[in-house]
Each structure stands twice: as C-alpha cells, then as structure tokens.
Design a protein around this motif. Structure first.
Motif, mmCIF file in Angstrom:
data_model
loop_
_atom_site.group_PDB
_atom_site.id
_atom_site.type_symbol
_atom_site.label_atom_id
_atom_site.label_comp_id
_atom_site.label_asym_id
_atom_site.label_seq_id
_atom_site.Cartn_x
_atom_site.Cartn_y
_atom_site.Cartn_z
ATOM 1 N N PRO A 237 41.015 67.266 10.649
ATOM 2 C CA PRO A 237 41.689 68.370 9.941
ATOM 3 C C PRO A 237 40.741 69.556 9.780
ATOM 4 C CG PRO A 237 42.138 66.290 8.847
ATOM 5 C CD PRO A 237 41.117 65.989 9.899
ATOM 6 N N GLY A 238 41.277 70.752 10.042
ATOM 7 C CA GLY A 238 40.481 71.960 9.908
ATOM 8 C C GLY A 238 39.638 72.301 11.108
ATOM 9 N N THR A 239 39.719 71.495 12.188
ATOM 10 C CA THR A 239 38.929 71.795 13.384
ATOM 11 C C THR A 239 39.815 72.037 14.600
ATOM 12 O OG1 THR A 239 38.670 69.454 14.025
ATOM 13 C CG2 THR A 239 37.013 70.385 12.529
ATOM 14 N N ASP A 240 41.088 72.327 14.392
ATOM 15 C CA ASP A 240 41.944 72.650 15.529
ATOM 16 C C ASP A 240 41.502 73.971 16.148
ATOM 17 O OD1 ASP A 240 44.016 74.982 14.598
ATOM 18 O OD2 ASP A 240 43.446 73.683 12.921
ATOM 19 N N TYR A 241 41.917 74.212 17.365
ATOM 20 C CA TYR A 241 41.445 75.353 18.151
ATOM 21 C C TYR A 241 41.659 76.686 17.430
ATOM 22 C CZ TYR A 241 41.484 78.895 21.859
ATOM 23 O OH TYR A 241 41.270 80.032 22.608
ATOM 24 N N PHE A 242 42.875 76.925 16.945
ATOM 25 C CA PHE A 242 43.159 78.240 16.371
ATOM 26 C C PHE A 242 42.409 78.467 15.060
ATOM 27 C CE2 PHE A 242 46.830 77.628 19.191
ATOM 28 C CZ PHE A 242 46.754 78.816 19.905
ATOM 29 N N THR A 243 42.285 77.433 14.248
ATOM 30 C CA THR A 243 41.532 77.577 12.996
ATOM 31 C C THR A 243 40.072 77.916 13.277
ATOM 32 O OG1 THR A 243 42.987 76.064 11.802
ATOM 33 C CG2 THR A 243 40.787 76.389 10.901
ATOM 34 N N VAL A 244 39.464 77.185 14.187
ATOM 35 C CA VAL A 244 38.054 77.420 14.509
ATOM 36 C C VAL A 244 37.869 78.792 15.158
ATOM 37 C CG1 VAL A 244 36.113 76.625 15.912
ATOM 38 C CG2 VAL A 244 37.537 74.965 14.708
ATOM 39 N N LYS A 245 38.733 79.120 16.088
ATOM 40 C CA LYS A 245 38.614 80.405 16.798
ATOM 41 C C LYS A 245 38.680 81.579 15.833
ATOM 42 C CE LYS A 245 42.141 81.839 19.308
ATOM 43 N NZ LYS A 245 42.560 83.201 18.936
ATOM 44 N N ARG A 246 39.656 81.544 14.941
ATOM 45 C CA ARG A 246 39.821 82.663 14.011
ATOM 46 C C ARG A 246 38.674 82.751 13.016
ATOM 47 N NH1 ARG A 246 46.073 80.875 13.675
ATOM 48 N NH2 ARG A 246 46.801 82.057 15.492
ATOM 49 N N ALA A 247 38.097 81.608 12.655
ATOM 50 C CA ALA A 247 36.987 81.623 11.705
ATOM 51 C C ALA A 247 35.700 82.139 12.334
ATOM 52 C CB ALA A 247 36.769 80.214 11.152
ATOM 53 N N LEU A 248 35.453 81.799 13.598
ATOM 54 C CA LEU A 248 34.171 82.125 14.200
ATOM 55 C C LEU A 248 34.173 83.406 15.018
ATOM 56 C CD1 LEU A 248 32.960 78.587 15.347
ATOM 57 C CD2 LEU A 248 32.524 79.778 13.202
ATOM 58 N N ALA A 249 35.340 83.835 15.508
ATOM 59 C CA ALA A 249 35.396 85.010 16.384
ATOM 60 C C ALA A 249 34.727 86.242 15.786
ATOM 61 C CB ALA A 249 36.845 85.318 16.750
ATOM 62 N N PRO A 250 34.921 86.544 14.479
ATOM 63 C CA PRO A 250 34.299 87.756 13.937
ATOM 64 C C PRO A 250 32.778 87.702 13.883
ATOM 65 C CG PRO A 250 36.096 86.993 12.527
ATOM 66 C CD PRO A 250 35.789 85.889 13.487
ATOM 67 N N HIS A 251 32.200 86.526 14.015
ATOM 68 C CA HIS A 251 30.758 86.375 13.856
ATOM 69 C C HIS A 251 30.011 86.374 15.190
ATOM 70 C CE1 HIS A 251 31.122 85.696 9.548
ATOM 71 N NE2 HIS A 251 32.190 84.955 9.832
ATOM 72 N N PHE A 252 30.721 86.585 16.288
ATOM 73 C CA PHE A 252 30.052 86.651 17.586
ATOM 74 C C PHE A 252 29.204 87.908 17.672
ATOM 75 C CE2 PHE A 252 32.390 83.101 18.945
ATOM 76 C CZ PHE A 252 32.055 82.756 20.250
ATOM 77 N N GLU A 253 27.985 87.742 18.181
ATOM 78 C CA GLU A 253 27.145 88.871 18.536
ATOM 79 C C GLU A 253 27.273 89.135 20.032
ATOM 80 O OE1 GLU A 253 23.273 87.722 17.218
ATOM 81 O OE2 GLU A 253 23.717 88.145 15.096
ATOM 82 N N VAL A 254 26.813 90.303 20.471
ATOM 83 C CA VAL A 254 26.983 90.664 21.883
ATOM 84 C C VAL A 254 26.392 89.608 22.798
ATOM 85 C CG1 VAL A 254 26.348 92.334 23.667
ATOM 86 C CG2 VAL A 254 27.125 93.141 21.426
ATOM 87 N N GLU A 255 25.201 89.102 22.470
ATOM 88 C CA GLU A 255 24.580 88.104 23.333
ATOM 89 C C GLU A 255 25.328 86.773 23.301
ATOM 90 O OE1 GLU A 255 21.818 88.446 25.647
ATOM 91 O OE2 GLU A 255 22.827 90.355 25.302
ATOM 92 N N ASP A 256 26.086 86.522 22.240
ATOM 93 C CA ASP A 256 26.925 85.319 22.223
ATOM 94 C C ASP A 256 27.979 85.393 23.325
ATOM 95 O OD1 ASP A 256 25.578 84.230 20.020
ATOM 96 O OD2 ASP A 256 26.900 85.241 18.602
ATOM 97 N N PHE A 257 28.563 86.573 23.484
ATOM 98 C CA PHE A 257 29.563 86.730 24.549
ATOM 99 C C PHE A 257 28.930 86.492 25.917
ATOM 100 C CE2 PHE A 257 31.590 89.306 21.185
ATOM 101 C CZ PHE A 257 32.844 88.710 21.173
ATOM 102 N N TYR A 258 27.726 87.024 26.105
ATOM 103 C CA TYR A 258 27.055 86.851 27.392
ATOM 104 C C TYR A 258 26.792 85.377 27.677
ATOM 105 C CZ TYR A 258 23.486 87.062 31.019
ATOM 106 O OH TYR A 258 22.780 86.864 32.189
ATOM 107 N N TRP A 259 26.192 84.669 26.708
ATOM 108 C CA TRP A 259 25.789 83.285 26.974
ATOM 109 C C TRP A 259 26.962 82.330 26.930
ATOM 110 C CZ3 TRP A 259 21.717 82.494 29.607
ATOM 111 C CH2 TRP A 259 20.643 83.378 29.518
ATOM 112 N N ALA A 260 28.009 82.655 26.187
ATOM 113 C CA ALA A 260 29.223 81.835 26.249
ATOM 114 C C ALA A 260 29.816 81.892 27.648
ATOM 115 C CB ALA A 260 30.241 82.315 25.218
ATOM 116 N N ALA A 261 29.881 83.109 28.205
ATOM 117 C CA ALA A 261 30.400 83.251 29.565
ATOM 118 C C ALA A 261 29.495 82.561 30.575
ATOM 119 C CB ALA A 261 30.570 84.727 29.914
#
Length: 473
Positions: free
Chosen positions: A90-114
């Motif tokens: 509970p509380g770890t479904d895709y949409f819950t996690v995505k919405r909670a963490l998306a605002p905290h991405f830094e530019v280099e997070d996008f690079y290394w995630a990709a």
C-alpha cells in the motif's frame, strides 16, 4: 565518449533479416562499413576475403542467430529511477510514487534515469527507443534527456510532454518545442534522434489546450503521441472514445495511440480508417489495465508496435520474455492464429521502425540500412536442440543469450557484457546513487513516507529501508 563505429564482418551466422527480399539465411555473412549494412550474402567458404572485406575485424557467427535490433516505441525513461520504489505494498503503486517524487527530480536525475533505461535497452538488444517524456518542466530537462540518448549510442525519438501532474488548462511548453531544432540541429543529433510531441488529449485537457497542441505539432511537422486509458478505472468500460478523436480530426498517420486496452470495435475501425498507429505495452497493461487487444488490432489492419512503458512497474528489457508472454496470452484469449512467433518478431523490429518513421533506416538487416543488429548464441542450453530458430527465440529465448549488440555500427555489448568507453561512468552505478539522493530529498520535504517493510523482507534490503534510514532526523 561513445565507442567508435567499427567496420566488421559477421561471418557464418543464421540470419533472420526481417526483410522479405533477403529472407532467412541459415549461413550468412553480414558486412558493416561506416555504420551501414554494406552487404548480405550466403556464407562464403574461404572467409572474409571472398566477401570483399579483407583486413577488417571478423565476428565468428558460427552457432549464432543474428536479427535486427529491437525497436521500443513508448518508454518513460525519466522514471527509470523509480524502479524498486514502486511496488505492491500500500502506498507504493506507480501513480502514487510518481506524483510524490516527480517534483524532486534534478536535471542530472533526468540524465541518469534515461541513461539507466537506455543501458538496460542495450543489454536487452533494443537499439531504438521512443522516449515519451511526461515530466518536462523546463528546457534543461528536455536537453538532459536528449544528451542521455545521444550519449547512449542508441537511435530513437524524444517526445516532449508536460510536467507531471500539470493542470489541465496548461499546454506543453510550445515555445521551447518550436526552439528545439534550433538548439539541437541535425548536426548535433548524429542522424540518430528526432523529436515528437507527447500530449494528454481531449479527455484530460480542454479544447483550448489540445487544439493548440495539435495545431502546433502539425505546423512543426512533429509526430504526436497520446495515452488512451481514460476509462482505466471505470468498471465495465468498453470504449476508448477514439471515434470522437476521429470526428475532431485528431487521428491520422502522424498520431500514435498508447495502450487502447478498452477500445471497442468502432474505436478500432476509427484507428484503421485514419491509419493511426498503436503502441502496446503488454506487460504493464496486463498488470494494471487489462488484456492488450493485439489480435483485434492486427486483424483490423491497424499498424501496431510494442513497448516496455516503464521500468518502474517493475518491468525489464527482456523482449524475448515479453514476446513469449504475449503469444501465450493471445492463444488463450482468442485462439487466433494471427499472433505467431514470426509476427511478434516483426512487431518488435520492422513494425516498430515503421511506427517511428524509421523503416528506411532500421528494423531489418537490409543492405543500405544502418547497422542495428543483435547476435545471440544459438548453442546455449535453452535454445538447443532447435528446429525453427524464430520459434526457438520466442518460445525459449532469454536475454542471457544475447552476445553482441551493434547500434549504428558501434559495438555496445560484446561477449554478453555492455561496453563502456574509457573513463565512462557506469550508468547503473550512478543511477543508484541518484535514486537514493532523490528519496532523501523527497523524504526531507515531507512528500515521501514509505510504509514499513513487509515482515518477510530481510532487513537492510530494498529502497524502503534506504529511504527510512536516510530520512531519519
């Protein structure tokens, strides 16, 4: 720094070309020059000198199968860092996690995630990826994704979307979309990347938004991609509303629809009439949406391709494992003979290339196309003894059978291991560190509170423990 393109000869391999004019060759030589497939011919006794390739490196293809690199047509690379954080508790479904963490991405997070997702693509023999980015917050985020794609050595498309959880009345950054080609001219793209637009569409945005986005995309000549899952949580839903999109003039050959799991017969006919493309993500669809309508779409003449969707569900880039699941599900679900192993390999290669407009560049091993190839060991225990190699790959093939991956003439995996340029950081190692720091930031801001680890989970394992330990005062 990418590995240099290498002229080479693959000698004596079993070739599954996916080109009707070339066919399957039980013993074939494939010559690569300057990143391009320079020649394909039956294996010549006497070796490479007979093939006009004296002096270039030879890959002994004895006991191997060679086929085109796989093409993935819908992948949210930015949320690769969410793998291991999304789960079943509970509380770890895709949409819950995505919405909670998306605002905290830094530019280099996008690079290394990709880079993490694209490294897994290489490992799984995927040489072309459509990056559907639905968390572009500013031009720097877009640029980080583009840099990552080019640095990976792979081919594909970057589709520019809105920030995660953007309000319905906000459009994509259309000004930056128009400026993208100025910032990234063809000379910087190495012939390997093009651009598209990821939109939310009429069921998530009002007319003043979707009309402007469609108009801008078409004025710029950019392909459009859109999720079709509006009734994902509506019990008994039997329509995707695609007939309405047809009436609004929003479908067409420049449009790719994602999922369409609940498409009705009229929806499917609308797709066929307008020659709209569909990308199915069977593993995530079966997990959260329902059964993909692969047989129905193919029988109606809709152009279909395949995709992973996300690494956060979790899924993996084991395309052969995915194909095996699909062929079994379709046999049980419809009993139709439409979905065969060979048809699935075509969906994962040439049909994917058609979806992305790359059919003249990749998707088959054809002289003149770019050298995107996967070489698998056919003598591994799970592939022997073998009858039809196509059936063997789909029914019993594994990612571990992949020996070599060549993308645009560059060897990115050899002898079962990804190749790294001298001094290159391993994307896997860096991505783990970036994920841990992301969770700490979100926890410190009060946006991330993982539930307790399940009682049967060994202590000290998994991102839940990491986040809990590092977010303590």
């Amino acid at each position: 720094m990418l590995p240099e393109r290498t002229d080479l000869l693959v000698s004596g391999t079993y070739l599954i070309s996916m080109d009707p004019g070339v066919g399957d060759l039980p013993r074939a030589d494939v010559l690569v020059r300057d990143g391009r497939i320079a020649g394909v011919r039956p294996h010549a006794p006497g070796g490479p000198r007979d093939s006009g390739s004296a002096g270039i490196p030879v890959i002994d293809g004895t006991g191997t199968v060679t086929l085109p690199g796989f093409v993935d047509t819908h992948w949210h690379l930015w949320n690769s860092l969410l793998r291991g954080t999304v789960g079943d508790r509970p509380g770890t479904d895709y949409f819950t996690v995505k919405r909670a963490l998306a605002p905290h991405f830094e530019v280099e997070d996008f690079y290394w995630a990709a880079r993490l997702g694209l490294a897994e693509a290489v490992n799984g023999g995927i040489t072309s990826v459509h990056n559907f980015d639905h968390n572009v917050r500013d031009p720097e985020d877009a640029d980080a994704n583009i840099r990552a794609h080019l640095d990976s050595g792979l081919r594909g498309r970057f589709s520019y979307g809105p920030p995660d959880s953007a309000p319905p009345d906000a459009t994509n950054d259309l000004d930056d979309l128009a400026a993208l080609r100025t910032r990234w001219p063809d000379s910087r793209l190495d012939g390997r990347l093009d651009f598209g637009v990821a939109v939310r569409g009429p069921y998530r945005t009002p007319p003043q938004v979707y009309e402007r986005e469609w108009e801008t995309a078409r004025a710029l000549g950019l392909p459009i991609t859109m999720h079709c899952d509006r009734c994902l949580r509506e019990e008994g839903c039997r329509s995707c509303g695609l007939t309405r999109l047809e009436e609004l003039g929003l479908l067409g050959e420049d449009v790719q629809i994602i999922h369409a799991v609940h498409a009705g017969e009229q929806d499917i006919q609308a797709l066929a009439r307008t020659r709209t493309r569909v990308s199915l993500s069977p593993m995530t669809e079966m997990r959260t949406m329902g059964f993909p309508l692969l047989t129905e779409l193919l029988d109606a003449g809709v152009r279909v391709s395949l995709s992973l969707d996300t690494l956060a569900m979790p899924t993996s880039a084991d395309i052969l494992g995915h194909l095996r699941a699909i062929v079994s599900v379709e046999a049980a679900r419809t009993g139709s003979a439409t979905v065969t192993p060979r048809r699935l390999l075509r969906l994962a290669t040439l049909d994917g290339a058609h979806d992305l407009g790359l059919q003249d560049v990749t998707g088959s091993i054809t002289p003149g196309k770019r050298a995107d190839m996967v070489i698998l060991r056919s003598t591994d225990i799970n592939l022997t003894p073998s009858g039809d190699p196509v059936e063997a790959l789909v029914y019993t093939g594994q990612i571990d059978n992949i020996d070599t991956v060549i993308a645009d003439g560059r060897i990115l995996k050899r002898h079962g291991r990804r190749t790294l340029a001298d001094g290159e950081q391993d994307p896997v190692t860096v991505a783990i560190a970036r994920r841990d720091a992301l969770l700490r930031r979100a926890a410190a801001a009060g946006d991330w509170h993982l539930p307790p680890v399940a009682a049967d989970t060994p202590a000290g394992q998994g991102p839940a423990t990491i986040a809990q330990e590092r977010s303590r005062p």
